[in-house]
Scaffold this active site. Structure first.
Site, short mmCIF file in Angstrom:
data_model
loop_
_atom_site.label_atom_id
_atom_site.label_comp_id
_atom_site.label_asym_id
_atom_site.label_seq_id
_atom_site.Cartn_x
_atom_site.Cartn_y
_atom_site.Cartn_z
N LYS A 8 0.85 -1.19 0.00
CA LYS A 8 0.00 0.00 0.00
C LYS A 8 0.89 1.23 0.00
O LYS A 8 1.82 1.35 0.83
CB LYS A 8 -0.90 -0.01 1.25
CG LYS A 8 -2.04 -1.00 1.13
CD LYS A 8 -2.93 -0.64 -0.04
CE LYS A 8 -4.28 -1.29 0.07
NZ LYS A 8 -5.10 -0.98 -1.12
N ASP A 24 -0.12 -0.26 -4.70
CA ASP A 24 -1.49 0.25 -4.80
C ASP A 24 -1.56 1.56 -4.02
O ASP A 24 -1.40 1.55 -2.79
CB ASP A 24 -2.48 -0.76 -4.22
CG ASP A 24 -3.94 -0.29 -4.34
OD1 ASP A 24 -4.16 0.81 -4.89
OD2 ASP A 24 -4.83 -1.02 -3.89
N GLU A 47 -1.27 0.13 -9.06
CA GLU A 47 -2.74 0.16 -8.99
C GLU A 47 -3.23 1.52 -8.52
O GLU A 47 -2.66 2.10 -7.58
CB GLU A 47 -3.19 -0.94 -8.02
CG GLU A 47 -4.70 -1.12 -7.91
CD GLU A 47 -5.03 -2.38 -7.11
OE1 GLU A 47 -4.40 -3.43 -7.34
OE2 GLU A 47 -5.90 -2.30 -6.22
N ASP A 102 -8.85 0.06 -10.09
CA ASP A 102 -9.54 -0.68 -9.02
C ASP A 102 -10.83 0.05 -8.67
O ASP A 102 -11.88 -0.20 -9.29
CB ASP A 102 -8.60 -0.86 -7.82
CG ASP A 102 -9.29 -1.52 -6.63
OD1 ASP A 102 -10.41 -2.01 -6.79
OD2 ASP A 102 -8.71 -1.53 -5.52
N LYS A 106 -13.10 -7.35 -8.13
CA LYS A 106 -13.43 -7.69 -6.74
C LYS A 106 -14.84 -8.26 -6.72
O LYS A 106 -15.81 -7.57 -7.06
CB LYS A 106 -13.34 -6.45 -5.85
CG LYS A 106 -11.90 -6.00 -5.61
CD LYS A 106 -11.80 -4.80 -4.70
CE LYS A 106 -10.34 -4.47 -4.41
NZ LYS A 106 -10.17 -3.15 -3.79
N GLN A 117 -11.49 -6.63 -1.08
CA GLN A 117 -12.17 -5.44 -0.55
C GLN A 117 -12.08 -5.47 0.99
O GLN A 117 -13.01 -5.08 1.67
CB GLN A 117 -13.61 -5.39 -1.05
CG GLN A 117 -14.21 -4.00 -0.91
CD GLN A 117 -15.48 -3.84 -1.68
OE1 GLN A 117 -15.54 -4.13 -2.86
NE2 GLN A 117 -16.53 -3.34 -1.03
C1 MUC Z 1 -7.48 -2.20 -2.43
O1 MUC Z 1 -7.11 -2.90 -3.37
O2 MUC Z 1 -7.65 -1.01 -2.63
C2 MUC Z 1 -8.69 -0.99 0.25
C3 MUC Z 1 -9.91 -0.41 0.12
C4 MUC Z 1 -10.72 -1.30 -0.59
O3 MUC Z 1 -11.87 -1.16 -0.95
O4 MUC Z 1 -10.01 -2.42 -0.87
C5 MUC Z 1 -8.74 -2.33 -0.26
C6 MUC Z 1 -7.66 -2.83 -1.09
MG MG Z 2 -6.80 -1.25 -4.77
#
Ligand code: MUC
Ligand code: MG
Length: 367
Positions: A162, A191, A217, A242, A266, A294
């Protein structure tokens, strides 16, 4: 068979340590368990993780849209008529996670009614998915410790870092520490959850050049159309959409306009039906997909494995399936296991998640 009622149970399970990222942080899985009951005693199950800061959904909004808007329209329908339910839900814009849960619960009913596992109904390509572990904001040495521990304990060799912080050096340094500590074989991708501008993301790409990162991402808000397209053109690695691409229409718009060139699917926000439509768009256009998280429970992660293992394109990359390990507990009756870096689908009819009723009684918030 007819849909008799939709049961929506808000519950909260604490995290053993919080997950932090550019668009929010999670201290507890404050989710909604959705059960769709039929007149023949078959029940479909799905977990619903609201992400208020991303999609604007909350536990209360999910319960309300399901009970007040969708339930009156779908009760009495045949649960196998999933396309009718899709068209009813499509009249209401947004609310992706509430819609996703209805769809997954209906597929669960279909699997149970036919006596077959849903991964077979969806495609049956293989029976497991490799796991990618998502690393939230922490000091770089702690991130490396976590990654090494997960490699040792579970055999996981793919990590999503992240990012999206300022100064940019925080994330550049974290990526460098991970690469040096994990070696060349590990897959590492970033991401940013829209934390940067497109030009900041380009700067990060320059400064991480040589670290062998595989994907970037949601680097910035996709609405920054012009600079985002420039970033996608100049990036040497795929730029993954995403939260900018929750629906097939969003996917088409972003891919065709050059806002991204890979797609995160997702199941929590797309259900299986729209995830299939998204996958068809991506394979048709020759675009890579990743199975995202998610911030799902084990019930949600099992849904992701069920979809991801069912298709060739979705099992190529490791799926984000392990963040339930940050939770102190879960509602699933039979816990998931990660062995040799992979999670297997369930061979029971349906998606295969049974609920531990004692745990549900303990964590539910409506009694
Ligand atoms: C992601 O991939 O962004 C963080 C917020 C969400 O909705 O999913 C996570 C992971
Ligand atoms: Mg993401």
């Amino acid at each position: 068979m007819k849909i008799e009622r939709i049961e929506t149970i808000p519950y909260s399970i604490p995290y053993s340590h919080p997950l932090r990222f550019a668009s929010g942080e999670v201290h507890a899985a404050a989710h909604v368990l959705v059960r769709i009951h039929t007149d023949e005693g078959v029940t479909g199950i799905a977990d619903t993780p609201p992400r208020p800061y991303t999609y604007g959904e909350t536990q209360a909004s999910i319960v309300s849209v399901l009970q007040d808007i969708f339930a009156p329209q779908v009760v009495g329908l045949d649960p196998l008529d999933r396309e009718k339910v899709q068209r009813i839900m499509a009249r209401t814009v947004n609310n992706p996670t509430a819609k996703g849960a209805v769809d997954i619960a209906l597929w669960d009913i279909a699997g149970k009614a036919f006596g077959v596992p849903v991964h077979k109904l969806l495609g049956g390509y293989t029976d497991s998915m490799r796991v990618s572990h998502m690393l939230g904001f922490r000091p770089a040495p702690e991130l490396l410790d976590e990654a090494l521990r997960f490699r040792e304990l579970y055999g996981i060799t793919t990590f999503k870092l992240k990012t999206g912080r300022r100064p940019l050096s925080l994330d550049v340094e974290a990526a460098r520490v991970l690469r040096e500590g994990l070696g060349e074989e590990a897959e590492i991708y970033l991401d940013a959850n829209r934390g940067w501008s497109a030009n900041e993301a380009l700067e990060v790409l320059r400064r991480t050049d040589g670290l062998g990162l595989s994907m970037l991402e949601e680097p910035c808000d996709a609405a920054e159309a012009m600079s985002r397209r420039r970033l996608v053109r100049l990036s040497p690695i795929p730029v993954v959409g995403d939260e900018s691409v929750p629906t097939p229409g969003d996917v088409a718009r972003e891919l065709l306009s050059g806002g991204c060139n890979a797609i995160c699917i997702k199941t929590a926000r797309s259900g299986f039906t729209q995830a299939k439509e998204i996958l068809g768009l991506c394979t048709g256009l020759g675009v890579d997909v990743t199975m995202g998280n998610q911030i799902d429970t084990q019930i949600g992660s099992l849904a992701t494995v069920t979809f991801g293992a069912a298709h060739e394109a979705t099992q190529r990359r490791a799926g984000e399936l392990s963040n339930y390990l940050d939770m102190a507990d879960d509602l699933i009756a039979e816990p998931l296991t990660i062995r040799n870096g992979a999670i297997r689908v369930r061979e029971a009819p349906g998606v295969g998640a049974d609920i531990d009723e004692l745990k549900l009684a303990r964590y539910r918030q409506d009694t």
